[in-house]
Design an enzyme around this catalytic site. Structure first.
Site, short mmCIF file in Angstrom:
data_model
loop_
_atom_site.label_atom_id
_atom_site.label_comp_id
_atom_site.label_asym_id
_atom_site.label_seq_id
_atom_site.Cartn_x
_atom_site.Cartn_y
_atom_site.Cartn_z
N HIS A 46 -5.04 5.38 -1.53
CA HIS A 46 -3.74 4.93 -2.04
C HIS A 46 -3.92 3.88 -3.14
O HIS A 46 -3.72 4.17 -4.31
CB HIS A 46 -2.82 4.45 -0.92
CG HIS A 46 -3.43 3.61 0.16
ND1 HIS A 46 -4.20 2.50 -0.09
CD2 HIS A 46 -3.35 3.72 1.52
CE1 HIS A 46 -4.58 1.95 1.05
NE2 HIS A 46 -4.10 2.66 2.06
N ASP A 71 0.81 -1.22 0.00
CA ASP A 71 0.00 0.00 0.00
C ASP A 71 0.85 1.27 0.00
O ASP A 71 0.47 2.28 -0.60
CB ASP A 71 -0.91 0.04 1.23
CG ASP A 71 -2.00 -1.01 1.21
OD1 ASP A 71 -2.15 -1.71 0.19
OD2 ASP A 71 -2.70 -1.14 2.24
N HIS A 72 1.99 1.23 0.70
CA HIS A 72 2.78 2.45 0.85
C HIS A 72 3.44 2.87 -0.45
O HIS A 72 3.76 4.05 -0.63
CB HIS A 72 3.81 2.26 1.97
CG HIS A 72 3.16 2.05 3.30
ND1 HIS A 72 2.53 3.05 3.99
CD2 HIS A 72 3.01 0.93 4.06
CE1 HIS A 72 2.02 2.57 5.11
NE2 HIS A 72 2.30 1.29 5.17
N HIS A 99 -4.79 -3.16 0.39
CA HIS A 99 -6.03 -2.70 1.03
C HIS A 99 -6.65 -1.65 0.12
O HIS A 99 -6.13 -0.55 -0.01
CB HIS A 99 -5.71 -2.11 2.40
CG HIS A 99 -6.91 -1.61 3.14
ND1 HIS A 99 -6.80 -0.99 4.37
CD2 HIS A 99 -8.25 -1.63 2.85
CE1 HIS A 99 -8.01 -0.65 4.80
NE2 HIS A 99 -8.90 -1.02 3.88
N ARG A 107 1.49 12.44 -6.02
CA ARG A 107 1.55 13.24 -7.24
C ARG A 107 0.46 12.85 -8.26
O ARG A 107 0.47 13.36 -9.37
CB ARG A 107 2.93 13.11 -7.89
CG ARG A 107 4.07 13.73 -7.09
CD ARG A 107 3.93 15.24 -7.04
NE ARG A 107 5.01 15.87 -6.30
CZ ARG A 107 6.16 16.29 -6.84
NH1 ARG A 107 6.40 16.08 -8.13
NH2 ARG A 107 7.07 16.87 -6.09
N HIS A 167 0.63 -5.23 11.72
CA HIS A 167 0.50 -3.80 12.00
C HIS A 167 1.62 -3.32 12.92
O HIS A 167 1.72 -3.71 14.08
CB HIS A 167 -0.85 -3.44 12.63
CG HIS A 167 -1.22 -2.00 12.35
ND1 HIS A 167 -1.74 -1.58 11.14
CD2 HIS A 167 -1.11 -0.89 13.11
CE1 HIS A 167 -1.94 -0.28 11.17
NE2 HIS A 167 -1.56 0.17 12.36
N GLU A 211 -7.26 -6.90 1.56
CA GLU A 211 -7.83 -6.26 2.75
C GLU A 211 -8.95 -5.34 2.33
O GLU A 211 -8.81 -4.57 1.37
CB GLU A 211 -6.76 -5.47 3.51
CG GLU A 211 -5.70 -6.34 4.17
CD GLU A 211 -4.76 -5.55 5.05
OE1 GLU A 211 -4.05 -6.17 5.86
OE2 GLU A 211 -4.72 -4.30 4.93
#
Length: 241
Positions: free
Chosen positions: A50, A9-10, A43, A18, A191, A70
């Site tokens: 995202h 996800d990150h 997720h 952007r 997490h 997720e």
């Protein structure tokens, strides 16, 4: 031996800063697989902050390991899951104002609804997991719902401000793991886990998978995705079965 599943996800978060096309979480997922991850996690949030629909469509068609999806327990996400056919779905809570998932899903009082919600997914052969806190009542509810897995939320452990508080959270999680296993649930953890605090689980038996994203992608900025994933795989490889 437990395994590593990587949340990408990150990577999507950086791209969306952007509103561009790179970095691509689909490419990152392939690199994580090559480095030893046994599963990829995404997720798709309701607000699409995202991960985008395009990402999960491509991931579901291209990865060679398992795709763990997720999602919130909404009708829209149920239909998406039925279409993309992931290995598992993990039901998580969502709040639009949160930066990241802040706690486990509250299953208590939702047993009937969530059982019915998961039924068509189970009929299609999609596995199910519930992201919950290490709470006895939540674990019992997860069992009643018929989930195959629980993913125990380790965020309070990771964020504990003192070592004594962290140890208390660790004890609570270990008790939750044992209770889940006694009820016949398979257990994943996730997490806030990183290359240091994950060592506290080295001697805890029976954990199936570790779900890790932020710490791996943070390290990847310095050493690259391949090295960051391999470093975590090597740590977990030495853990108790």
């Amino acid at each position: 031996m437990p395994f590593l599943c990587v949340n990408v996800d990150h990577v999507a978060t950086i791209r969306q800063a952007r509103l561009g096309i790179e970095p691509d979480p689909v490419t990152a997922a392939a690199m994580c697989e090559l480095a030893g991850a046994v599963g990829i996690i995404m997720h798709l949030r309701e607000d699409r902050r995202h991960v985008q629909d395009r990402d999960i469509e491509l991931i579901s068609k291209t990865i060679q390991t398992e795709f763990h999806f997720e999602m919130a327990a909404t009708e829209e996400m149920q239909q998406i899951a039925l279409r993309i056919d992931p290995a598992t779905v993990c039901l998580v809570p969502e709040k639009r104002e949160e930066l990241t998932t802040e706690g486990g899903l509250n299953c208590i009082g939702q047993e009937k609804r969530l059982t019915e919600y998961l039924a068509p997914l189970h009929e299609k052969g999609i596995g199910s997991s519930l992201f919950i806190d290490a709470d006895a009542d939540q674990i019992k509810a997860a069992k009643a719902i018929g989930a195959e897995y629980v993913e125990i939320h380790t965020g309070h452990f990771a964020d504990a401000p003192t070592r004594s508080e962290q140890k208390a959270e660790l004890t609570r999680i270990i008790d939750g793991i044992k209770m889940s296993q006694d009820l016949g649930l398979k257990v994943n953890l996730g997490h806030g886990l990183n290359y240091v605090n994950i060592l506290d689980f080295a001697d805890v038996p029976g954990i199936c998978e570790y779900s890790i994203g932020h710490s791996i992608m943070s390290r990847a900025i310095y050493v690259g995705i391949d090295r960051a994933v391999r470093d975590m795989v090597e740590i977990i490889r030495n853990f108790a079965d």
